[in-house]
Motif scaffolding. Structure first.
Motif, PDB file in Angstrom:
ATOM      1  N   THR A 133      -6.163  25.328   1.281  1.00  0.00           N
ATOM      2  CA  THR A 133      -6.666  25.712  -0.265  1.00  0.00           C
ATOM      3  C   THR A 133      -7.260  24.126  -0.844  1.00  0.00           C
ATOM      4  OG1 THR A 133      -5.288  25.920  -1.621  1.00  0.00           O
ATOM      5  CG2 THR A 133      -6.769  27.972  -0.769  1.00  0.00           C
ATOM      6  N   PRO A 134      -8.348  23.934  -1.468  1.00  0.00           N
ATOM      7  CA  PRO A 134      -8.392  22.425  -1.815  1.00  0.00           C
ATOM      8  C   PRO A 134      -7.027  21.688  -2.630  1.00  0.00           C
ATOM      9  CG  PRO A 134     -10.290  24.142  -1.416  1.00  0.00           C
ATOM     10  CD  PRO A 134      -9.586  25.066  -1.511  1.00  0.00           C
ATOM     11  N   ALA A 135      -6.868  23.381  -3.801  1.00  0.00           N
ATOM     12  CA  ALA A 135      -5.640  22.835  -4.788  1.00  0.00           C
ATOM     13  C   ALA A 135      -4.461  22.611  -3.643  1.00  0.00           C
ATOM     14  CB  ALA A 135      -5.701  23.937  -5.450  1.00  0.00           C
ATOM     15  N   LYS A 136      -3.754  23.272  -2.217  1.00  0.00           N
ATOM     16  CA  LYS A 136      -2.978  22.976  -1.789  1.00  0.00           C
ATOM     17  C   LYS A 136      -2.997  21.245  -1.108  1.00  0.00           C
ATOM     18  CE  LYS A 136      -0.434  24.680   1.523  1.00  0.00           C
ATOM     19  NZ  LYS A 136      -0.094  23.220   2.678  1.00  0.00           N
ATOM     20  N   GLN A 137      -4.448  21.660  -1.090  1.00  0.00           N
ATOM     21  CA  GLN A 137      -4.616  20.640   0.178  1.00  0.00           C
ATOM     22  C   GLN A 137      -4.419  18.521  -1.507  1.00  0.00           C
ATOM     23  OE1 GLN A 137      -5.368  19.510   3.267  1.00  0.00           O
ATOM     24  NE2 GLN A 137      -4.812  17.441   2.364  1.00  0.00           N
ATOM     25  N   GLU A 138      -4.510  18.928  -2.654  1.00  0.00           N
ATOM     26  CA  GLU A 138      -4.585  17.834  -3.028  1.00  0.00           C
ATOM     27  C   GLU A 138      -2.856  17.864  -3.786  1.00  0.00           C
ATOM     28  OE1 GLU A 138      -5.337  17.555  -8.013  1.00  0.00           O
ATOM     29  OE2 GLU A 138      -7.423  18.505  -7.039  1.00  0.00           O
ATOM     30  N   LEU A 139      -2.164  19.281  -3.498  1.00  0.00           N
ATOM     31  CA  LEU A 139      -1.112  18.476  -4.487  1.00  0.00           C
ATOM     32  C   LEU A 139      -0.135  17.709  -2.361  1.00  0.00           C
ATOM     33  CD1 LEU A 139       1.362  19.828  -5.382  1.00  0.00           C
ATOM     34  CD2 LEU A 139       1.245  22.009  -4.600  1.00  0.00           C
ATOM     35  N   ASP A 140      -0.454  18.264  -1.976  1.00  0.00           N
ATOM     36  CA  ASP A 140      -0.075  17.637  -0.568  1.00  0.00           C
ATOM     37  C   ASP A 140       0.227  16.038  -1.102  1.00  0.00           C
ATOM     38  OD1 ASP A 140       0.992  20.461   0.218  1.00  0.00           O
ATOM     39  OD2 ASP A 140      -0.905  20.012   2.230  1.00  0.00           O
ATOM     40  N   ASP A 141      -1.148  15.704  -0.813  1.00  0.00           N
ATOM     41  CA  ASP A 141      -1.901  14.419  -1.114  1.00  0.00           C
ATOM     42  C   ASP A 141      -0.827  13.864  -2.326  1.00  0.00           C
ATOM     43  OD1 ASP A 141      -3.314  14.860   1.007  1.00  0.00           O
ATOM     44  OD2 ASP A 141      -5.714  14.874  -0.317  1.00  0.00           O
ATOM     45  N   ASP A 142      -0.389  14.326  -3.526  1.00  0.00           N
ATOM     46  CA  ASP A 142       0.259  14.129  -4.460  1.00  0.00           C
ATOM     47  C   ASP A 142       1.916  14.094  -3.553  1.00  0.00           C
ATOM     48  OD1 ASP A 142      -2.018  13.557  -6.020  1.00  0.00           O
ATOM     49  OD2 ASP A 142      -1.386  16.327  -6.947  1.00  0.00           O
ATOM     50  N   ILE A 143       1.915  14.702  -3.096  1.00  0.00           N
ATOM     51  CA  ILE A 143       3.385  14.940  -2.598  1.00  0.00           C
ATOM     52  C   ILE A 143       3.786  13.363  -1.799  1.00  0.00           C
ATOM     53  CG2 ILE A 143       5.487  15.946  -1.680  1.00  0.00           C
ATOM     54  CD1 ILE A 143       3.919  18.236  -2.721  1.00  0.00           C
ATOM     55  N   ASP A 144       2.245  13.502  -1.022  1.00  0.00           N
ATOM     56  CA  ASP A 144       2.788  11.722   0.152  1.00  0.00           C
ATOM     57  C   ASP A 144       2.824  10.923  -0.369  1.00  0.00           C
ATOM     58  OD1 ASP A 144       2.846  13.738   2.035  1.00  0.00           O
ATOM     59  OD2 ASP A 144       0.444  13.360   2.744  1.00  0.00           O
ATOM     60  N   SER A 145       1.555  10.765  -2.240  1.00  0.00           N
ATOM     61  CA  SER A 145       1.704   9.709  -2.453  1.00  0.00           C
ATOM     62  C   SER A 145       3.127   9.227  -3.295  1.00  0.00           C
ATOM     63  CB  SER A 145       0.815   9.323  -3.693  1.00  0.00           C
ATOM     64  OG  SER A 145       1.145  10.363  -4.506  1.00  0.00           O
ATOM     65  N   VAL A 146       3.863  10.604  -3.359  1.00  0.00           N
ATOM     66  CA  VAL A 146       5.297   9.584  -3.865  1.00  0.00           C
ATOM     67  C   VAL A 146       5.785   9.408  -3.403  1.00  0.00           C
ATOM     68  CG1 VAL A 146       7.510  10.997  -5.093  1.00  0.00           C
ATOM     69  CG2 VAL A 146       4.929  11.395  -6.130  1.00  0.00           C
ATOM     70  N   ASP A 165       9.453   5.202  -0.299  1.00  0.00           N
ATOM     71  CA  ASP A 165       9.345   4.360   0.420  1.00  0.00           C
ATOM     72  C   ASP A 165       9.339   2.749   0.200  1.00  0.00           C
ATOM     73  OD1 ASP A 165       9.682   6.564   2.244  1.00  0.00           O
ATOM     74  OD2 ASP A 165       7.970   6.619   3.340  1.00  0.00           O
ATOM     75  N   GLY A 166       8.083   2.744  -0.165  1.00  0.00           N
ATOM     76  CA  GLY A 166       8.085   1.321  -0.940  1.00  0.00           C
ATOM     77  C   GLY A 166       9.233   1.014  -1.717  1.00  0.00           C
ATOM     78  N   VAL A 167       9.304   1.504  -2.545  1.00  0.00           N
ATOM     79  CA  VAL A 167      11.153   0.633  -3.513  1.00  0.00           C
ATOM     80  C   VAL A 167      11.907   0.798  -2.272  1.00  0.00           C
ATOM     81  CG1 VAL A 167      12.800   1.710  -4.912  1.00  0.00           C
ATOM     82  CG2 VAL A 167      10.501   2.005  -5.888  1.00  0.00           C
ATOM     83  N   LEU A 168      11.960   1.289  -1.755  1.00  0.00           N
ATOM     84  CA  LEU A 168      13.512   1.318  -0.591  1.00  0.00           C
ATOM     85  C   LEU A 168      13.381   0.382   0.281  1.00  0.00           C
ATOM     86  CD1 LEU A 168      13.934   5.356   0.737  1.00  0.00           C
ATOM     87  CD2 LEU A 168      16.271   3.883  -0.870  1.00  0.00           C
ATOM     88  N   GLU A 169      12.341  -0.152   0.539  1.00  0.00           N
ATOM     89  CA  GLU A 169      12.159  -1.201   1.792  1.00  0.00           C
ATOM     90  C   GLU A 169      12.579  -2.308   0.823  1.00  0.00           C
ATOM     91  OE1 GLU A 169       8.097  -0.756   3.514  1.00  0.00           O
ATOM     92  OE2 GLU A 169       8.244   1.168   4.024  1.00  0.00           O
ATOM     93  N   SER A 170      11.692  -2.760   0.027  1.00  0.00           N
ATOM     94  CA  SER A 170      12.013  -3.559  -1.405  1.00  0.00           C
ATOM     95  C   SER A 170      13.582  -3.783  -2.029  1.00  0.00           C
ATOM     96  CB  SER A 170      10.597  -3.757  -2.448  1.00  0.00           C
ATOM     97  OG  SER A 170      10.650  -2.685  -3.110  1.00  0.00           O
ATOM     98  N   ASN A 171      13.749  -2.893  -1.588  1.00  0.00           N
ATOM     99  CA  ASN A 171      15.232  -2.848  -2.860  1.00  0.00           C
ATOM    100  C   ASN A 171      15.729  -1.720  -2.901  1.00  0.00           C
ATOM    101  OD1 ASN A 171      16.262  -4.125  -4.948  1.00  0.00           O
ATOM    102  ND2 ASN A 171      15.339  -3.607  -6.762  1.00  0.00           N
ATOM    103  N   SER A 172      16.451  -1.103  -1.302  1.00  0.00           N
ATOM    104  CA  SER A 172      17.039  -0.763  -1.147  1.00  0.00           C
ATOM    105  C   SER A 172      18.758  -0.846  -0.970  1.00  0.00           C
ATOM    106  CB  SER A 172      17.014  -0.373   0.188  1.00  0.00           C
ATOM    107  OG  SER A 172      17.709  -1.293   1.257  1.00  0.00           O
ATOM    108  N   GLU A 173      18.755  -1.871  -1.619  1.00  0.00           N
ATOM    109  CA  GLU A 173      20.578  -2.026  -1.504  1.00  0.00           C
ATOM    110  C   GLU A 173      20.965  -1.519  -3.345  1.00  0.00           C
ATOM    111  OE1 GLU A 173      23.668  -5.157  -2.155  1.00  0.00           O
ATOM    112  OE2 GLU A 173      21.938  -5.767  -0.930  1.00  0.00           O
ATOM    113  N   GLU A 174      20.659  -1.632  -4.740  1.00  0.00           N
ATOM    114  CA  GLU A 174      20.311  -1.784  -5.911  1.00  0.00           C
ATOM    115  C   GLU A 174      20.077  -0.484  -6.092  1.00  0.00           C
ATOM    116  OE1 GLU A 174      17.680  -3.176  -9.977  1.00  0.00           O
ATOM    117  OE2 GLU A 174      18.187  -4.443  -8.125  1.00  0.00           O
ATOM    118  N   PHE A 175      19.198   0.367  -4.606  1.00  0.00           N
ATOM    119  CA  PHE A 175      18.235   1.341  -5.352  1.00  0.00           C
ATOM    120  C   PHE A 175      20.159   2.171  -4.682  1.00  0.00           C
ATOM    121  CE2 PHE A 175      17.182   6.262  -3.414  1.00  0.00           C
ATOM    122  CZ  PHE A 175      16.736   6.463  -4.421  1.00  0.00           C
ATOM    123  N   VAL A 176      20.989   2.303  -3.796  1.00  0.00           N
ATOM    124  CA  VAL A 176      21.709   3.234  -3.788  1.00  0.00           C
ATOM    125  C   VAL A 176      22.977   2.469  -4.234  1.00  0.00           C
ATOM    126  CG1 VAL A 176      23.497   2.948  -1.749  1.00  0.00           C
ATOM    127  CG2 VAL A 176      20.889   3.585  -0.926  1.00  0.00           C
TER     128      VAL A 176
END
Length: 65
Positions: A27-40, A45-56
């Motif tokens: 459904t469109p609502a499920k697709q929107e939720l999937d898109d939100d999850i993908d963006s999070v 991933d972006g945070v881990l690529e740039s600052n993984s050591e501090e994150f860990v």
């Protein structure tokens, strides 16, 4: 010496009538939720690529914690 017989229950194959119906299309609502999850996940991933050591380090337990 006595012998023991072991009976294994026979498995009944599913009748064609017992097969579940296919899942409905997304459904469109499920697709929107999937898109939100993908963006999070992309943001994480972006945070881990740039600052993984501090994150860990934020998850490493210190003595007594």
């Amino acid at each position: 010496m006595a012998t023991q017989e072991q009976k294994n229950p026979q498995r009944r194959d599913a009748d064609p009538d017992d097969v579940p119906a296919p899942a409905p299309a997304a459904t469109p609502a499920k697709q929107e939720l999937d898109d939100d999850i993908d963006s999070v996940l992309d943001e994480i991933d972006g945070v881990l690529e740039s600052n993984s050591e501090e994150f860990v380090r934020g998850f490493v337990q210190k003595g007594g914690e």
